[in-house]
Write a protein that holds these residues in place. Structure first.
Motif, mmCIF file in Angstrom:
data_model
loop_
_atom_site.group_PDB
_atom_site.id
_atom_site.type_symbol
_atom_site.label_atom_id
_atom_site.label_comp_id
_atom_site.label_asym_id
_atom_site.label_seq_id
_atom_site.Cartn_x
_atom_site.Cartn_y
_atom_site.Cartn_z
ATOM 1 N N ALA A 32 0.899 -1.272 0.080
ATOM 2 C CA ALA A 32 0.050 -0.124 0.031
ATOM 3 C C ALA A 32 0.870 1.158 0.194
ATOM 4 O O ALA A 32 2.048 1.306 0.337
ATOM 5 C CB ALA A 32 -0.949 -0.107 1.172
ATOM 6 N N GLY A 33 0.387 2.331 -0.681
ATOM 7 C CA GLY A 33 0.951 3.516 -0.392
ATOM 8 C C GLY A 33 0.924 4.587 -1.976
ATOM 9 O O GLY A 33 -0.106 4.085 -2.661
ATOM 10 N N THR A 34 1.587 5.239 -2.068
ATOM 11 C CA THR A 34 1.354 6.224 -3.177
ATOM 12 C C THR A 34 1.639 5.480 -4.399
ATOM 13 O O THR A 34 0.990 5.857 -5.445
ATOM 14 C CB THR A 34 2.252 7.507 -3.101
ATOM 15 O OG1 THR A 34 2.089 8.064 -1.851
ATOM 16 C CG2 THR A 34 2.084 8.499 -4.128
ATOM 17 N N ALA B 298 -1.288 3.467 -5.594
ATOM 18 C CA ALA B 298 -2.508 4.489 -6.050
ATOM 19 C C ALA B 298 -2.168 5.080 -7.406
ATOM 20 O O ALA B 298 -3.058 4.967 -8.396
ATOM 21 C CB ALA B 298 -2.426 5.558 -4.929
ATOM 22 N N ARG C 18 -4.950 2.979 -2.753
ATOM 23 C CA ARG C 18 -3.981 3.255 -1.712
ATOM 24 C C ARG C 18 -3.981 2.237 -0.984
ATOM 25 O O ARG C 18 -3.453 1.174 -0.351
ATOM 26 C CB ARG C 18 -4.502 4.396 -0.823
ATOM 27 C CG ARG C 18 -4.462 5.720 -1.303
ATOM 28 C CD ARG C 18 -4.831 6.719 -0.349
ATOM 29 N NE ARG C 18 -6.222 6.681 0.032
ATOM 30 C CZ ARG C 18 -6.826 7.179 1.029
ATOM 31 N NH1 ARG C 18 -5.773 7.680 2.055
ATOM 32 N NH2 ARG C 18 -7.921 7.315 1.294
#
Length: 137
Positions: free
Chosen positions: A61-63, A66, A137
């Motif tokens: 998960a994270g930028t 996304a 995300r």
């Protein structure tokens, strides 16, 4: 304060994401060609599909996840619009959609997509990109 390094997506996640985006774009084009409408609401399905594929492949998960979901959604949107335009042009010329898509140039495809996509279609596309960013995300 040091900035953390960007997380890379594993290659299998990228490959499956591209395959899933092409698949959802093909489904979108099929629905649009059968109904005779643009069916831009399918962009939301493409965004959810990208987010689910990234979660299933184990991308952290994270930028970066996304951004990958947004990029995959944008790829599906562009590919679906290309195939919809090619299918409609090919129908009038007596060509199959896959034969027409190889002959359709980028300028002509852009012109046809800009004529076909009304403001409500652009709103669906913008909502899909936002959904991809949130769900990814």
């Amino acid at each position: 304060m040091p900035v953390p390094a960007a997380r890379r997506l594993p290659f299998p996640a990228i490959a499956l994401l591209l395959l899933a985006s092409a698949g959802i774009a093909a489904a979108w084009a099929l629905v649009a060609l059968v109904t005779g409408r643009q069916c831009s609401w399918m962009a939301l399905v493409a965004a959810l599909d990208a987010a689910i594929v990234l979660r299933i492949t184990g991308a952290r998960a994270g930028t970066s996840r996304a951004c990958a979901a947004m990029a995959a959604t944008a790829f599906a949107i562009a590919l679906a619009n290309w195939w919809i335009a090619a299918g409609q042009v090919g129908r009038s010329l007596g060509l199959m959609p896959w034969a027409s898509s190889l002959r359709l140039g980028p300028d002509y495809a852009w012109t046809l997509a800009s004529l076909a996509n009304r403001p409500v279609d652009l709103a669906w596309i913008a909502a899909a990109l936002l959904l991809a960013a949130i769900a990814g995300r």
